[in-house]
Motif scaffolding. Sequence first.
Motif, PDB file in Angstrom:
ATOM      1  N   GLU A  72       0.839  -1.204   0.000  1.00 62.15           N
ATOM      2  CA  GLU A  72       0.000   0.000   0.000  1.00 62.15           C
ATOM      3  C   GLU A  72       0.873   1.253   0.000  1.00 62.15           C
ATOM      4  N   LYS A  73       0.375   2.291  -0.681  1.00 59.55           N
ATOM      5  CA  LYS A  73       0.954   3.627  -0.605  1.00 59.55           C
ATOM      6  C   LYS A  73      -0.154   4.593  -0.212  1.00 59.55           C
ATOM      7  N   ILE A  74       0.114   5.430   0.781  1.00 56.51           N
ATOM      8  CA  ILE A  74      -0.866   6.411   1.246  1.00 56.51           C
ATOM      9  C   ILE A  74      -0.238   7.795   1.115  1.00 56.51           C
ATOM     10  N   TYR A  75      -0.849   8.634   0.270  1.00 55.79           N
ATOM     11  CA  TYR A  75      -0.311   9.955  -0.023  1.00 55.79           C
ATOM     12  C   TYR A  75      -0.994  11.008   0.849  1.00 55.79           C
ATOM     13  N   PHE A  76      -0.171  11.783   1.573  1.00 56.11           N
ATOM     14  CA  PHE A  76      -0.656  12.850   2.432  1.00 56.11           C
ATOM     15  C   PHE A  76      -0.306  14.210   1.817  1.00 56.11           C
ATOM     16  N   ASP A  77      -0.983  15.245   2.325  1.00 58.30           N
ATOM     17  CA  ASP A  77      -0.622  16.601   1.922  1.00 58.30           C
ATOM     18  C   ASP A  77       0.706  16.997   2.559  1.00 58.30           C
ATOM     19  N   ASN A  78       1.136  18.228   2.330  1.00 56.77           N
ATOM     20  CA  ASN A  78       2.451  18.671   2.819  1.00 56.77           C
ATOM     21  C   ASN A  78       2.565  18.634   4.331  1.00 56.77           C
ATOM     22  N   ASP A  79       1.433  18.792   5.034  1.00 58.45           N
ATOM     23  CA  ASP A  79       1.444  18.778   6.496  1.00 58.45           C
ATOM     24  C   ASP A  79       1.387  17.372   7.069  1.00 58.45           C
ATOM     25  N   GLY A  80       1.129  16.387   6.219  1.00 58.62           N
ATOM     26  CA  GLY A  80       1.030  15.011   6.703  1.00 58.62           C
ATOM     27  C   GLY A  80      -0.215  14.763   7.523  1.00 58.62           C
ATOM     28  N   LYS A  81      -1.283  15.529   7.263  1.00 61.75           N
ATOM     29  CA  LYS A  81      -2.520  15.381   8.028  1.00 61.75           C
ATOM     30  C   LYS A  81      -3.657  14.783   7.212  1.00 61.75           C
ATOM     31  N   ASN A  82      -3.807  15.239   5.986  1.00 57.20           N
ATOM     32  CA  ASN A  82      -4.931  14.803   5.155  1.00 57.20           C
ATOM     33  C   ASN A  82      -4.475  13.832   4.081  1.00 57.20           C
ATOM     34  N   VAL A  83      -5.234  12.744   3.919  1.00 56.72           N
ATOM     35  CA  VAL A  83      -4.930  11.745   2.895  1.00 56.72           C
ATOM     36  C   VAL A  83      -5.532  12.209   1.572  1.00 56.72           C
ATOM     37  N   MET A  84      -4.707  12.225   0.532  1.00 60.86           N
ATOM     38  CA  MET A  84      -5.140  12.666  -0.783  1.00 60.86           C
ATOM     39  C   MET A  84      -5.365  11.492  -1.752  1.00 60.86           C
ATOM     40  N   GLN A  85      -4.602  10.425  -1.552  1.00 59.95           N
ATOM     41  CA  GLN A  85      -4.645   9.308  -2.499  1.00 59.95           C
ATOM     42  C   GLN A  85      -4.161   8.044  -1.810  1.00 59.95           C
ATOM     43  N   ILE A  86      -4.737   6.906  -2.203  1.00 59.52           N
ATOM     44  CA  ILE A  86      -4.294   5.607  -1.688  1.00 59.52           C
ATOM     45  C   ILE A  86      -4.149   4.642  -2.859  1.00 59.52           C
ATOM     46  N   ASP A  87      -3.012   3.951  -2.916  1.00 55.77           N
ATOM     47  CA  ASP A  87      -2.784   2.903  -3.902  1.00 55.77           C
ATOM     48  C   ASP A  87      -2.706   1.563  -3.180  1.00 55.77           C
ATOM     49  N   MET A  88      -3.534   0.607  -3.595  1.00 54.65           N
ATOM     50  CA  MET A  88      -3.523  -0.737  -3.032  1.00 54.65           C
ATOM     51  C   MET A  88      -2.855  -1.698  -4.015  1.00 54.65           C
ATOM     52  N   PHE A  89      -2.036  -2.613  -3.476  1.00 57.82           N
ATOM     53  CA  PHE A  89      -1.289  -3.538  -4.314  1.00 57.82           C
ATOM     54  C   PHE A  89      -1.577  -4.993  -3.927  1.00 57.82           C
ATOM     55  N   ASP A  90      -1.397  -5.873  -4.892  1.00 59.20           N
ATOM     56  CA  ASP A  90      -1.501  -7.310  -4.675  1.00 59.20           C
ATOM     57  C   ASP A  90      -0.304  -7.962  -5.344  1.00 59.20           C
ATOM     58  N   SER A  91       0.568  -8.596  -4.545  1.00 59.53           N
ATOM     59  CA  SER A  91       1.823  -9.189  -5.050  1.00 59.53           C
ATOM     60  C   SER A  91       2.654  -8.153  -5.794  1.00 59.53           C
ATOM     61  N   GLY A  92       2.619  -6.919  -5.320  1.00 58.99           N
ATOM     62  CA  GLY A  92       3.410  -5.855  -5.901  1.00 58.99           C
ATOM     63  C   GLY A  92       2.764  -5.141  -7.068  1.00 58.99           C
ATOM     64  N   ASP A  93       1.639  -5.667  -7.580  1.00 59.78           N
ATOM     65  CA  ASP A  93       0.939  -5.043  -8.706  1.00 59.78           C
ATOM     66  C   ASP A  93      -0.213  -4.178  -8.201  1.00 59.78           C
ATOM     67  N   LEU A  94      -0.456  -3.056  -8.878  1.00 62.64           N
ATOM     68  CA  LEU A  94      -1.524  -2.165  -8.464  1.00 62.64           C
ATOM     69  C   LEU A  94      -2.877  -2.849  -8.582  1.00 62.64           C
ATOM     70  N   LEU A  95      -3.617  -2.865  -7.476  1.00 62.47           N
ATOM     71  CA  LEU A  95      -4.946  -3.456  -7.446  1.00 62.47           C
ATOM     72  C   LEU A  95      -6.001  -2.393  -7.764  1.00 62.47           C
ATOM     73  N   TYR A  96      -5.936  -1.268  -7.062  1.00 61.25           N
ATOM     74  CA  TYR A  96      -6.792  -0.125  -7.365  1.00 61.25           C
ATOM     75  C   TYR A  96      -6.225   1.126  -6.721  1.00 61.25           C
ATOM     76  N   ARG A  97      -6.723   2.268  -7.163  1.00 65.74           N
ATOM     77  CA  ARG A  97      -6.265   3.569  -6.666  1.00 65.74           C
ATOM     78  C   ARG A  97      -7.479   4.405  -6.276  1.00 65.74           C
ATOM     79  N   VAL A  98      -7.362   5.136  -5.179  1.00 65.17           N
ATOM     80  CA  VAL A  98      -8.448   5.975  -4.690  1.00 65.17           C
ATOM     81  C   VAL A  98      -7.957   7.409  -4.521  1.00 65.17           C
ATOM     82  N   PHE A  99      -8.704   8.359  -5.083  1.00 62.04           N
ATOM     83  CA  PHE A  99      -8.454   9.778  -4.856  1.00 62.04           C
ATOM     84  C   PHE A  99      -9.544  10.311  -3.930  1.00 62.04           C
ATOM     85  N   LEU A 100      -9.130  11.066  -2.913  1.00 60.78           N
ATOM     86  CA  LEU A 100     -10.041  11.666  -1.946  1.00 60.78           C
ATOM     87  C   LEU A 100      -9.931  13.179  -2.077  1.00 60.78           C
TER      88      LEU A 100
END
Length: 249
Positions: free
Chosen positions: A172-200
């Motif tokens: 998994e990768k979880i992208y935060f804003d510059n302050d590290g408070k708000n989540v902007m994007q999440i990437d989920m992986f399965d065996s290293g391959d991208l499973l799906y991506r979410v933008f908030l």
Amino acid sequence: MLVFSSCAGLSGLIFNKSTGHDEPSLITPEANRLLVALYNKNREIKTFKGTGRMNLSNKNSEVISADIAWVAENNDKIYIAVRGILGQPIAGIATDGKYVYFASHTEKVFHKKRSDNADLKRFISIPIKIKDIILFLSGRSPVCAFDTASAEEIEGKGIVLVLKNKAAELVEKIYFDNDGKNVMQIDMFDSGDLLYRVFLNDEMLVKEYHIPSKLIISDEPGNYFKLDINRYWADEPVSSSVFVLKPPE
């Protein structure tokens, strides 16, 4: 160290090995700070309701648009209704924590399957778990089981929390804003391959909770699901019967 033990939610914190789980071999201090922030965000929300407009497109560019409404409780119960022009339910999907239900009022179709965390690939072509959808709609973020956690700064774009397993594969990768408070994007992986991506996008304040007003979920083949939230209620009374669907009459 704080460790979230399941992709299905943030309730499985591991403080020590007495839980029967192994602690990760490495969590950097900045990664630990971000994990704590994820755990604390909207942690008191119990029930929530909302309405919005969805757009669903598959890899063949076929687009479906409809109004939807939902009601959820905790991390494992939700009812989502697809509505017609006059507000009448066309179809619905629900889970009560033990079973998953699907009912089509137009086609008179009904399915009931025992599962505490099925995915929605059959309905939106993207293999996202129902419990993850519940978390996203409540303004929280699913955190997969991991063995190492690190944080990387993206110049001018924020911070990314990188979670890997023992084989050093991305989970998994979880992208935060510059302050590290708000989540902007999440990437989920399965065996290293991208499973799906979410933008908030575009958080709104509901009571003391910060809720995204738009969700965009996509995968590598080109399927996507977009939800624009127009109304939202938190901590409202909810009847447990709403999470159990019956065959259409």
